[in-house]
Scaffold this motif. Structure first.
Motif, PDB file in Angstrom:
ATOM      1  N   PHE A  30     -47.887 -13.360 -37.709  1.00  0.00           N
ATOM      2  CA  PHE A  30     -46.722 -14.125 -38.151  1.00  0.00           C
ATOM      3  C   PHE A  30     -45.869 -13.312 -39.128  1.00  0.00           C
ATOM      4  N   SER A  31     -46.501 -12.573 -40.035  1.00  0.00           N
ATOM      5  CA  SER A  31     -45.763 -11.722 -40.972  1.00  0.00           C
ATOM      6  C   SER A  31     -45.001 -10.621 -40.234  1.00  0.00           C
ATOM      7  N   LEU A  34     -41.963 -12.190 -38.528  1.00  0.00           N
ATOM      8  CA  LEU A  34     -40.891 -12.439 -39.497  1.00  0.00           C
ATOM      9  C   LEU A  34     -40.163 -11.144 -39.854  1.00  0.00           C
ATOM     10  N   VAL A  58     -33.957 -16.638 -45.647  1.00  0.00           N
ATOM     11  CA  VAL A  58     -34.946 -17.575 -45.105  1.00  0.00           C
ATOM     12  C   VAL A  58     -36.229 -16.836 -44.723  1.00  0.00           C
ATOM     13  N   MET A  59     -36.088 -15.691 -44.070  1.00  0.00           N
ATOM     14  CA  MET A  59     -37.267 -14.900 -43.707  1.00  0.00           C
ATOM     15  C   MET A  59     -38.019 -14.423 -44.951  1.00  0.00           C
ATOM     16  N   VAL A  61     -38.143 -15.938 -47.928  1.00  0.00           N
ATOM     17  CA  VAL A  61     -38.843 -17.078 -48.533  1.00  0.00           C
ATOM     18  C   VAL A  61     -40.090 -17.425 -47.720  1.00  0.00           C
ATOM     19  N   LEU A  62     -39.972 -17.444 -46.401  1.00  0.00           N
ATOM     20  CA  LEU A  62     -41.142 -17.697 -45.559  1.00  0.00           C
ATOM     21  C   LEU A  62     -42.218 -16.633 -45.770  1.00  0.00           C
ATOM     22  N   GLN A  63     -41.794 -15.390 -45.874  1.00  0.00           N
ATOM     23  CA  GLN A  63     -42.734 -14.288 -46.086  1.00  0.00           C
ATOM     24  C   GLN A  63     -43.465 -14.437 -47.426  1.00  0.00           C
ATOM     25  N   PHE A  65     -44.110 -17.283 -49.035  1.00  0.00           N
ATOM     26  CA  PHE A  65     -45.088 -18.362 -48.918  1.00  0.00           C
ATOM     27  C   PHE A  65     -46.311 -17.931 -48.102  1.00  0.00           C
ATOM     28  N   VAL A  66     -46.093 -17.181 -47.047  1.00  0.00           N
ATOM     29  CA  VAL A  66     -47.209 -16.698 -46.236  1.00  0.00           C
ATOM     30  C   VAL A  66     -48.072 -15.741 -47.048  1.00  0.00           C
ATOM     31  N   GLN A  67     -47.435 -14.807 -47.745  1.00  0.00           N
ATOM     32  CA  GLN A  67     -48.188 -13.828 -48.526  1.00  0.00           C
ATOM     33  C   GLN A  67     -48.991 -14.498 -49.639  1.00  0.00           C
TER      34      GLN A  67
END
Length: 107
Positions: A30-31, A34, A58-59, A61-63, A65-67
């Motif tokens: 997923f990372s 992104l 957006v990418m 911020v998602l990254q 949260f995933v990290q």
């Protein structure tokens, strides 16, 4: 899979669930996806600049949260204090950024 730890008396001390590599592989893919989306948005020359900036934010911020959720294990129990400190840090940093922008553009 759950694993029990034995006490010297033979009783069960703690019970925890072993996570295994499956979630880490999925999160890693997923990372990478992104990152590829963000790279493709910039590499494609015909993309509107404002759309590319919004997509990159957006990418990012998602990254984050995933990290933080999976690689720094903040999704697990017992990590509320680091999460609170990070929220406080984001609040202070955001306030400094907003006030500096206000100060620069204030007439």
């Amino acid at each position: 899979m759950t694993t029990d730890q034995q006490t010297p008396q033979g009783g069960v001390k703690h019970r925890y669930r072993h996570e295994g590599p499956q979630k880490h592989i999925v999160v890693f893919i997923f990372s990478i996806v992104l990152t590829l989306i963000a790279f493709a948005a910039v590499a494609a020359g015909g993309v509107n600049a404002s759309f590319a900036v919004i997509l990159l934010l957006v990418m990012a911020v998602l990254q984050v949260f995933v990290q933080m959720g999976y690689w720094m294990h903040l999704k697990d129990k017992g990590h509320m204090l680091p999460i609170l400190f990070m929220i406080g840090g984001f609040f202070v940093a955001g306030t400094c950024i907003i006030m500096s922008l206000y100060w620069v553009w204030w007439d």
